[in-house]
Design a protein around this motif. Structure first.
Motif, short mmCIF file in Angstrom:
data_model
loop_
_atom_site.label_atom_id
_atom_site.label_comp_id
_atom_site.label_asym_id
_atom_site.label_seq_id
_atom_site.Cartn_x
_atom_site.Cartn_y
_atom_site.Cartn_z
N ASP A 29 8.84 7.77 -14.09
CA ASP A 29 7.39 7.83 -13.91
C ASP A 29 6.96 8.70 -12.73
OD1 ASP A 29 8.19 6.16 -11.85
OD2 ASP A 29 6.62 4.67 -12.18
N THR A 30 7.90 9.43 -12.13
CA THR A 30 7.63 10.30 -10.99
C THR A 30 7.83 11.76 -11.38
OG1 THR A 30 8.37 8.60 -9.44
CG2 THR A 30 8.36 10.86 -8.62
N GLY A 78 0.78 -1.23 0.00
CA GLY A 78 0.00 0.00 0.00
C GLY A 78 0.81 1.28 0.00
N THR A 79 2.14 1.19 0.00
CA THR A 79 2.96 2.40 -0.06
C THR A 79 3.94 2.28 -1.22
OG1 THR A 79 4.63 1.57 1.46
CG2 THR A 79 2.81 2.81 2.43
N ARG A 80 4.44 3.43 -1.64
CA ARG A 80 5.40 3.51 -2.72
C ARG A 80 6.50 4.47 -2.26
NH1 ARG A 80 5.46 7.66 -5.08
NH2 ARG A 80 3.28 8.12 -4.73
N PRO A 81 7.52 3.95 -1.57
CA PRO A 81 8.56 4.85 -1.07
C PRO A 81 9.25 5.62 -2.20
CG PRO A 81 8.77 2.68 -0.08
CD PRO A 81 7.77 2.56 -1.18
N THR A 82 9.54 6.88 -1.95
CA THR A 82 10.27 7.69 -2.91
C THR A 82 11.65 7.08 -3.11
OG1 THR A 82 9.09 9.65 -2.13
CG2 THR A 82 11.12 10.02 -3.37
N PHE A 119 4.63 24.87 9.57
CA PHE A 119 5.76 24.10 9.05
C PHE A 119 6.53 24.91 8.02
CE2 PHE A 119 2.63 21.04 10.51
CZ PHE A 119 3.43 20.20 11.27
N ASP A 120 7.85 24.63 7.95
CA ASP A 120 8.73 25.27 6.97
C ASP A 120 8.76 24.50 5.65
OD1 ASP A 120 9.84 27.27 8.87
OD2 ASP A 120 10.62 25.47 9.86
N VAL A 121 8.61 23.19 5.74
CA VAL A 121 8.65 22.31 4.56
C VAL A 121 7.51 21.31 4.68
CG1 VAL A 121 10.00 20.63 3.24
CG2 VAL A 121 11.18 22.49 4.45
N VAL A 122 6.79 21.12 3.58
CA VAL A 122 5.73 20.12 3.53
C VAL A 122 6.02 19.18 2.36
CG1 VAL A 122 3.27 19.69 3.18
CG2 VAL A 122 4.02 21.69 4.51
N PHE A 123 6.04 17.89 2.66
CA PHE A 123 6.13 16.87 1.62
C PHE A 123 4.76 16.21 1.52
CE2 PHE A 123 10.45 16.85 3.49
CZ PHE A 123 11.17 17.19 2.36
N ALA A 124 4.23 16.09 0.31
CA ALA A 124 2.98 15.37 0.08
C ALA A 124 3.25 14.36 -1.02
CB ALA A 124 1.87 16.33 -0.31
N ASP A 125 3.31 13.10 -0.63
CA ASP A 125 3.59 12.02 -1.57
C ASP A 125 2.46 11.00 -1.50
OD1 ASP A 125 4.71 10.14 -3.23
OD2 ASP A 125 6.29 9.54 -1.85
N PRO A 126 1.28 11.40 -2.01
CA PRO A 126 0.13 10.50 -1.91
C PRO A 126 0.25 9.32 -2.87
CG PRO A 126 -0.42 12.39 -3.25
CD PRO A 126 0.97 12.63 -2.70
N PRO A 127 -0.53 8.28 -2.60
CA PRO A 127 -0.61 7.21 -3.60
C PRO A 127 -1.03 7.83 -4.94
CG PRO A 127 -1.74 6.58 -1.59
CD PRO A 127 -1.37 8.02 -1.44
N TYR A 128 -0.50 7.28 -6.03
CA TYR A 128 -0.81 7.84 -7.34
C TYR A 128 -2.31 7.85 -7.63
CZ TYR A 128 4.16 7.89 -8.68
OH TYR A 128 5.51 8.15 -8.77
#
Length: 186
Positions: free
Chosen positions: A174-175, A20-24, A112-121
Motif C-alpha cells: 500500500d506504499t 499520528g505517524t506511520r513509520p516507513t 540539501f543533497d537528499v530530501v525525504f518527504a513522507d507525509p501522512p497519507y
C-alpha cells in the motif's frame, strides 16, 4: 518496533510517537536505501527529512554515512520523540525543527543533497506540490539533489516542480515511493 536497518547504527531501535505517524517499514527502507546508494554516495551528504515522525529515514541516512540530517516535524509530541532519538544515537549532525513542512521548505538556508518527504497519507497532493516547489524556490537543493516522496499507492505521482525530473516510481504493497532529481542543466 522501528529500528535502523544498516550502517553504523544498524539494529538500533527508534522510539516512535504514540499516534499520528506511520513509520516507513523496514522492507521499504531497505529497498529505498539500496536504490539510493546506487544513485548517490551518501558519504557526507546533507539530508532533509520532512514530515519526519520518528526520523527513521533521516537516521537511516546518517547510519549509512550522511554527515547531517535536518528533521522537520509539525507535531510537538513527535518532535520531542525525534529529539529523544537524536540524543540516543551517535550522530553529531542532527537538527530537529518543530515546524510545518510547508513553512520550512519556503525558507532560505543551506541546500540539501537528499530530501525525504513522507507525509501522512491524508496530506493532499497540492500541499506536497507546494512543499516541493518551495524547496526549489528557496534554493534548498544541490545541483543533483534527489527527492524521494512516499505516498499511499492509490495516490497520484507528485507534481514535480520545474527543474526536477521524475526518476522512478516503485510500489510496495500500500506504499508508493516516487523519485525525482534536480536536473543538472537547470
Amino acid at each position: 518496533m522501528t529500528r535502523i536497518v544498516a550502517g553504523t547504527a544498524g539494529g538500533r531501535r527508534l522510539k516512535v510517537p504514540p499516534k499520528g505517524t506511520r513509520p516507513t517499514s523496514e522492507r521499504v527502507r531497505e529497498a529505498l536505501f539500496s536504490s539510493l546508494e546506487s544513485v548517490l554516495d551518501l558519504d557526507g551528504a546533507r539530508v532533509l527529512d520532512l514530515y519526519a515522525g520518528s526520523g527513521a529515514l533521516g537516521f537511516e541516512a546518517l547510519s549509512r554515512g550522511a554527515a547531517h540530517a535536518t528533521f522537520v516535524e509539525s507535531d510537538r509530541r513527535a518532535a520531542e520523540v525525534l529529539k529523544s532519538n537524536a540524543r540516543d544515537l551517535p550522530f553529531p549532525g542532527v537538527l530537529v525543527v518543530n515546524r510545518s513542512a510547508e513553512a520550512y521548505a519556503a525558507t532560505e538556508g543551506e541546500p540539501f543533497d537528499v530530501v525525504f518527504a513522507d507525509p501522512p497519507y491524508a496530506v493532499g497532493d497540492d500541499e506536497i506540490a507546494g512543499v516541493l516547489a518551495g524547496l526549489v524556490g528557496a534554493a534548498r537543493l544541490t545541483a543533483d539533489a534527489v527527492l524521494i516522496v512516499e505516498r499511499a499507492s492509490r495516490s497520484a505521482e507528485p507534481v514535480w516542480p520545474e527543474g526536477v525530473e521524475p526518476l522512478r516510481a516503485k510500489r510496495y504493497g500500500d506504499t508508493a515511493v516516487y523519485w525525482g532529481q534536480v536536473r543538472s542543466d537547470g
